[in-house]
Each structure stands twice: as structure tokens, then as C-alpha cells.
Write an enzyme that holds these catalytic residues in place. Structure first.
Site, PDB file in Angstrom:
ATOM      1  N   CYS A 271       0.844  -1.204   0.000  1.00  0.00           N
ATOM      2  CA  CYS A 271       0.000   0.000   0.000  1.00  0.00           C
ATOM      3  C   CYS A 271       0.875   1.248   0.000  1.00  0.00           C
ATOM      4  CB  CYS A 271      -0.921  -0.009   1.200  1.00  0.00           C
ATOM      5  SG  CYS A 271      -0.028   0.083   2.744  1.00  0.00           S
TER       6      CYS A 271
ATOM      7  N   GLU B  22      -5.714   2.272  -8.266  1.00  0.00           N
ATOM      8  CA  GLU B  22      -4.704   1.417  -7.644  1.00  0.00           C
ATOM      9  C   GLU B  22      -4.518   0.174  -8.510  1.00  0.00           C
ATOM     10  OE1 GLU B  22      -5.683  -0.434  -3.800  1.00  0.00           O
ATOM     11  OE2 GLU B  22      -3.586  -0.180  -3.246  1.00  0.00           O
TER      12      GLU B  22
HETATM   13  P1  NAD Z   1      -9.455  -6.751   0.420  1.00  0.00           P
HETATM   14  O1  NAD Z   1     -10.136  -5.476   0.782  1.00  0.00           O
HETATM   15  O2  NAD Z   1      -9.976  -7.509  -0.755  1.00  0.00           O
HETATM   16  O3  NAD Z   1      -9.537  -7.780   1.656  1.00  0.00           O
HETATM   17  C1  NAD Z   1      -9.170  -7.386   2.951  1.00  0.00           C
HETATM   18  C2  NAD Z   1      -9.974  -8.213   3.948  1.00  0.00           C
HETATM   19  O4  NAD Z   1     -11.356  -7.939   3.756  1.00  0.00           O
HETATM   20  C3  NAD Z   1      -9.780  -9.711   3.788  1.00  0.00           C
HETATM   21  O5  NAD Z   1      -9.646 -10.279   5.071  1.00  0.00           O
HETATM   22  C4  NAD Z   1     -11.054 -10.160   3.081  1.00  0.00           C
HETATM   23  O6  NAD Z   1     -11.465 -11.439   3.482  1.00  0.00           O
HETATM   24  C5  NAD Z   1     -12.079  -9.139   3.497  1.00  0.00           C
HETATM   25  N1  NAD Z   1     -13.069  -8.838   2.442  1.00  0.00           N
HETATM   26  C6  NAD Z   1     -12.881  -8.874   1.097  1.00  0.00           C
HETATM   27  N2  NAD Z   1     -14.007  -8.481   0.460  1.00  0.00           N
HETATM   28  C7  NAD Z   1     -14.921  -8.187   1.411  1.00  0.00           C
HETATM   29  C8  NAD Z   1     -16.272  -7.732   1.389  1.00  0.00           C
HETATM   30  N3  NAD Z   1     -16.913  -7.516   0.244  1.00  0.00           N
HETATM   31  N4  NAD Z   1     -16.900  -7.538   2.575  1.00  0.00           N
HETATM   32  C9  NAD Z   1     -16.264  -7.761   3.737  1.00  0.00           C
HETATM   33  N5  NAD Z   1     -14.987  -8.198   3.820  1.00  0.00           N
HETATM   34  C10 NAD Z   1     -14.326  -8.425   2.687  1.00  0.00           C
HETATM   35  O7  NAD Z   1      -7.908  -6.428   0.292  1.00  0.00           O
HETATM   36  P2  NAD Z   1      -6.746  -7.383  -0.211  1.00  0.00           P
HETATM   37  O8  NAD Z   1      -6.924  -7.631  -1.669  1.00  0.00           O
HETATM   38  O9  NAD Z   1      -6.609  -8.554   0.696  1.00  0.00           O
HETATM   39  O10 NAD Z   1      -5.473  -6.448   0.049  1.00  0.00           O
HETATM   40  C11 NAD Z   1      -5.021  -5.489  -0.875  1.00  0.00           C
HETATM   41  C12 NAD Z   1      -5.570  -4.114  -0.532  1.00  0.00           C
HETATM   42  O11 NAD Z   1      -5.231  -3.772   0.792  1.00  0.00           O
HETATM   43  C13 NAD Z   1      -4.981  -3.028  -1.403  1.00  0.00           C
HETATM   44  O12 NAD Z   1      -5.998  -2.129  -1.762  1.00  0.00           O
HETATM   45  C14 NAD Z   1      -3.966  -2.354  -0.502  1.00  0.00           C
HETATM   46  O13 NAD Z   1      -3.676  -1.011  -0.804  1.00  0.00           O
HETATM   47  C15 NAD Z   1      -4.662  -2.465   0.814  1.00  0.00           C
HETATM   48  N6  NAD Z   1      -3.740  -2.319   1.926  1.00  0.00           N
HETATM   49  C16 NAD Z   1      -3.762  -1.144   2.596  1.00  0.00           C
HETATM   50  C17 NAD Z   1      -2.881  -0.930   3.633  1.00  0.00           C
HETATM   51  C18 NAD Z   1      -2.866   0.369   4.381  1.00  0.00           C
HETATM   52  O14 NAD Z   1      -2.151   0.473   5.346  1.00  0.00           O
HETATM   53  N7  NAD Z   1      -3.619   1.376   3.981  1.00  0.00           N
HETATM   54  C19 NAD Z   1      -1.979  -1.942   3.996  1.00  0.00           C
HETATM   55  C20 NAD Z   1      -2.001  -3.144   3.306  1.00  0.00           C
HETATM   56  C21 NAD Z   1      -2.890  -3.323   2.254  1.00  0.00           C
END
Ligand code: NAD
Length: 497
Positions: free
Chosen positions: A294, A388
């Protein structure tokens, strides 16, 4: 209860059918729905991850609630002893943990080692919390004292993404637990293995049963966590789309919530930037962890003529080889999405200087690799400039002035990180003042604040107050108790006491 991560012999993949970790032991998940866990390195099946039912979550919450009174009343000086031991165990198990992180996430071994080293630093900070949370006391009128103390919030949940299977969990685990909370963590369904290993290390470090619990699952489990009346606070890290859903749902249920979202980080490169250092930083920032950070550089704004630096970035990118010093992206869907962004930019007139599409690593044909990609002459309205991508891709936009560059950065709805590359202190300060981002770098490609400084973006990169690590996280994981005390009968009574 068994003490294995999975149910041996009953499941598919190297690690079998996964279990939850509840009340100090691994317990079978009762639902019938499950998802495969696949290694991005070579496409091999690692495990089968059943999605927890409502009853599984209830069991975890009940265990955490039962553990909370004793754990929260344990003096913090004793609680942090667990984390001194946990830190040592992370050090002793660094190689094995890093191997597991790499296997399930696809990052290189070196990146996985760095991830565990960061877990160690985060834990070090947690052991210092007792020095930081001492309250205040003051005699407010004759014989009457007011004091403040930081108390735990209760049962809290941590919902984490795939890109740092060990580090993001450790953004929350040591601080939240050292401050007296009991936790339920929901790992990413794409990388659920490392958190199971972390549970074993916490157990070995002497963490009492029920203080830390794992509930595996996907979006349905997240929704159940948001709605569960036994959970007081939720931290979330993931994409902006889901951060918004979680923040809205959790706060609608009157829970405390801090939800970190996605990012589109801009690097502003000025003509006076030190050429080689800048090129190395840009190339490393856009490609490290296959661009799945991120804090990764995703857009570069070239101010004036920086052609020499762009050529050096391309040269550095060509030395980054998938399967060698570049890991895999998380899955086939991610590879398709990233390559689609590149193709669309090309069709819209951008110039692909280094092309990472269609990459296959010999011997790992089922791995999901994208090579480093440098796209020049990107217009600010193209999707590669605004969205992104989350892959090893840098989109270069060209402008004439620093103010134009800042305007592009400011127009992004995100606000995680921004960096400026210059040798001029006044220009650097100008950007620090005007960048609309929570974390700003000067000649630093990945400006992650180290402990004890706090991690957290602005705008649509974070919803809620405070940050997720460092000093700023103390507010989120605690409640302030104010007590007014009078013991001395001679103090008398006045209207203030
Ligand atoms: P994601 O949002 O798809 O998933 C994150 C979590 O949410 C997972 O545990 C997943 O099971 C759950 N999830 C997924 N879809 C959902 C829904 N519709 N309803 C409820 N829960 C749901 O993210 P990802 O693909 O695992 O990770 C990548 C993303 O995370 C990127 O956008 C990245 O920028 C972000 N990220 C941000 C930071 C930060 O500090 N801002 C740090 C790491 C990653």
C-alpha cells in the site's frame, strides 16, 4: 482440542484442511463451505480453508470474553513480558516464518525476511507501551485527586489483507494485546497460514488461553464480525471499497472502527534529484513485493526534464527478474487485472518503456508473475494514473512545474503516501506542506514511518481517527478512565468536590 494448524489426513494440499484457533487450541471449523489456498510461486495447492460459521465466531468471541477480565487486570508490566518472549521467538523462528510467508504470498525470501524483521520491530514497540501509557494525577482541590488511566477496550477484532501475511497482523496483535484487549483475527483467505504459526508462537510465549483467537473466513465472516454484539472495536486493513463497507457497518453497530484502505502513491521527481539514487528508489518502490504494497510508488510525476532519471529507472527495472529478485502477484485474477491496465494505457497512447506482460518463469509455469513495467507519457485522466493497480507498474506523467505535480497528487482520492526527489530543501518542504497524504517522503521511495512513529494515511486511504501502529494506536486500543478521589475527611466539602 488439537495443537495442529490443520486436520491431518482429511484434506487437500500440503497443509491440509485448516482450523480455527480458539481458546488456546486449534478447533475444526463447522461450516461446509471452503476455499483453496494456492501458492502464487508455482500454483500448487497449499491448503483448504473452510469459512467459519456463525457458531464458530460465537465460540471465539465467548473465549475472548472469558479471558478478558483476568487479562485486562493483569498489570501491563506482566503483559508485556509475553511480548519480550514473543519477540525472541520471532527471531528464533525467522527463517521458517519467512519461508511460509513467501510460500503463501509469493514474495521473495528476502522480502519475507524483511517482513518478519518488521514484526520484530513492532513487537519491540509493544514492550515499551508501559513507558508510554502512564496516566496523570493532580490534586484538584484540597485533599481531592483526579487521575487518568488507560483501560482496555474489550474484545476487539482485526481484519487483515493478503499482502503482508505476518506484518499487518503484527500491526495490531502486540499493541492491542499488551494494552489488555482480547482479540479475534480474521486472516485473508488468500494467506491464512502465517497467522496460525503466529498463534503457536504467542502460545509458547505464555499468552493465556482465549486472549488471541483466529477465525478463518471471507467476506461473510467479516460481516458477522461487524454485526457481533460481543465485539467492541474493529481494525481493518484492505482495499478502500471494503474499508468503506466495514467502517460503515461496524460504526452502524456503534463499534469503534479504524479502517485502512487502498492507495495510489505519487513520487514527484525534480530535475535536481540525485539521478542514480532516485532511479534505484523509484524502481525498488514500484516493484518491491511485486508492487503489492500500500506504500508502493504507483505514479511518478516528472517535473521538467528528467529523461536521464527515467532511462536509469528503465535500466534498473530491466535488472529485476521475476522468479529471481521479483516475486509473484497473488493470483491469476491479479495478473490479468494488472496486464489489462497496461494494455489499456498502451491503447490510449501511453508508451510502454519496459513491458512485464506475459511473463512465465521457467519451471514455475503455473506461478503468477508480472515483470516490472514502466509506462511513460501517461495522461492524468487514464486509469493507470488514477486507480490502484497493485502490481509492479509505474505510470509516468510529465508536467512543467512543481505546482502542476502537486495538483495531480492532490486530485487523487487516496492519501497514503507521497514522495519528492530533490536536492533542494525548500522544494522538499513545499511538497511536505502541500501533499495530501498521511506519510510523506523526501528522497525515500517507501516512506513507511518506523516505530514509534505511527502508520496511517489520509483521505480514502483511512477511515476513522488515529493510526494503526505506534503511539497514535494507543488511543484506539484503550479507553480513558478518569477517577476523582478523596480519602481525607479533613479535606472538607466545597462545590468543586
Ligand atoms: P481486500 O479489501 O480484498 O480484503 C481485505 C480483507 O477484507 C480480507 O480479510 C477479506 O477477506 C475481506 N473482504 C474482502 N471483500 C470483502 C467484502 N466484500 N466484505 C467484507 N470483507 C471483505 O484487500 P486485499 O486484496 O486482501 O489487500 C489489498 C488491498 O489492501 C490493497 O488495496 C492495498 O492497498 C490495501 N492495503 C492497505 C494498507 C494500508 O495500510 N492502507 C496496507 C495493506 C494493504
Amino acid at each position: 482440542m488439537q495443537t495442529t494448524l490443520s486436520e491431518p489426513g482429511t484434506a487437500t494440499g500440503k497443509y491440509g484442511r485448516l482450523k480455527n484457533y480458539i481458546n488456546g487450541g486449534f478447533t475444526a471449523i463447522t461450516s461446509g463451505r471452503s476455499l483453496p489456498v494456492i501458492s502464487p510461486l508455482d500454483g500448487s495447492l497449499l491448503a483448504e480453508m473452510p469459512c467459519s460459521s456463525a457458531a464458530d465466531l460465537d465460540a471465539a468471541v465467548a473465549a475472548a470474553q472469558a479471558a478478558f477480565p483476568a487479562w485486562s487486570r493483569t498489570p501491563i508490566k506482566e503483559r508485556v513480558q509475553v511480548f519480550f518472549r514473543y519477540k525472541n521467538l520471532l527471531e528464533q523462528n525467522l527463517t521458517a516464518l519467512a519461508a511460509l510467508v513467501s510460500e503463501e504470498n509469493g514474495k521473495t525470501r528476502g522480502e519475507a525476511v524483511a517482513e518478519i524483521e518488521k514484526c520484530i520491530e513492532l513487537t519491540e514497540f509493544a514492550t515499551s507501551l508501559l513507558q508510554l501509557i502512564a496516566g496523570e494525577v493532580l490534586e484538584v482541590s484540597k485533599g481531592v485527586e483526579c487521575r487518568t488511566e488507560r483501560m482496555a477496550v474489550g474484545v476487539v477484532a482485526s481484519i487483515v489483507p493478503f499482502n503482508f501475511p505476518a506484518m499487518v497482523p503484527n500491526w495490531t496483535i502486540p499493541n492491542a494485546l499488551a494494552l489488555g484487549n482480547c482479540m479475534i483475527i480474521k486472516p485473508s483467505e488468500k494467506v491464512p497460514l502465517s497467522v496460525g504459526r503466529i498463534a503457536l508462537l504467542l502460545q509458547e510465549a505464555g499468552l493465556p488461553e482465549g486472549v488471541f483467537n483466529i477465525v478463518n473466513g471471507d467476506s461473510q465472516t467479516v460481516q458477522a464480525i461487524c454485526d457481533h454484539p460481543g465485539i467492541e472495536a474493529i481494525s481493518f486493513v484492505g482495499s478502500t471499497k471494503v474499508a468503506k463497507l466495514v467502517y460503515q457497518r461496524a460504526t452502524h453497530q456503534l463499534k469503534r472502527c479504524l479502517a485502512l484502505g487502498g492507495a495510489k502513491n505519487h513520487l514527484l521527481v525534480l530535475p535536481d534529484a540525485q539521478p542514480e539514487m532516485t532511479a534505484q528508489n523509484v524502481a525498488a518502490s514500484m516493484s518491491g513485493c511485486a508492487g503489492q504494497r500500500c506504500m508502493a510508488a504507483s505514479a511518478m510525476v516528472a517535473v521538467g526534464n528528467v529523461d536521464d532519471i527515467i532511462q536509469r529507472i528503465c535500466a534498473a527495472a530491466r535488472r529485476i527478474i521475476p522468479g529471481q529478485n521479483l516475486g509473484a502477484v497473488i493470483d491469476e485474477a491479479a495478473k490479468v487485472r494488472i496486464e489489462k491496465y497496461i494494455t489499456e494505457a498502451e491503447q490510449q497512447g501511453a508508451k510502454i518503456l519496459v513491458d512485464g506482460r506475459g511473463y512465465k518463469v521457467p519451471g514455475k509455469e503455473h506461478g503468477t508473475y508480472v515483470g516490472p513495467t514502466v509506462i511513460d507519457h501517461v495522461r492524468p485522466d487514464m486509469a493507470v494514473a488514477t486507480e490502484e493497480i497493485f502490481g509492479p507498474v509505474i505510470s509516468i506523467m510529465r508536467v512543467d512545474t512543481l505546482d502542476e505535480a502537486i495538483a495531480i497528487e492532490n486530485a487523487s482520492p487516496y492519501g497514503n503516501a507521497a514522495s519528492v526527489f530533490t536536492q533542494n530543501g525548500a522544494f522538499a518542504r513545499y511538497v511536505i506542506d502541500r501533499a495530501s497524504a498521511g506519510m510523506v517522503g523526501v528522497n525515500v521511495g517507501v516512506p513507511v514511518p518506523r516505530e514509534p512513529f505511527s502508520f496511517g494515511g489520509w483521505n480514502e486511504s483511512k477511515f476513522g481517527v488515529g493510526d494503526i501502529t505506534g503511539k497514535s494506536s494507543i488511543e484506539f486500543w484503550t479507553r480513558l478512565k478518569k477517577s476523582t478521589v478523596k480519602w481525607n475527611p479533613e479535606a472538607g466539602i466545597n462545590w468543586m468536590s
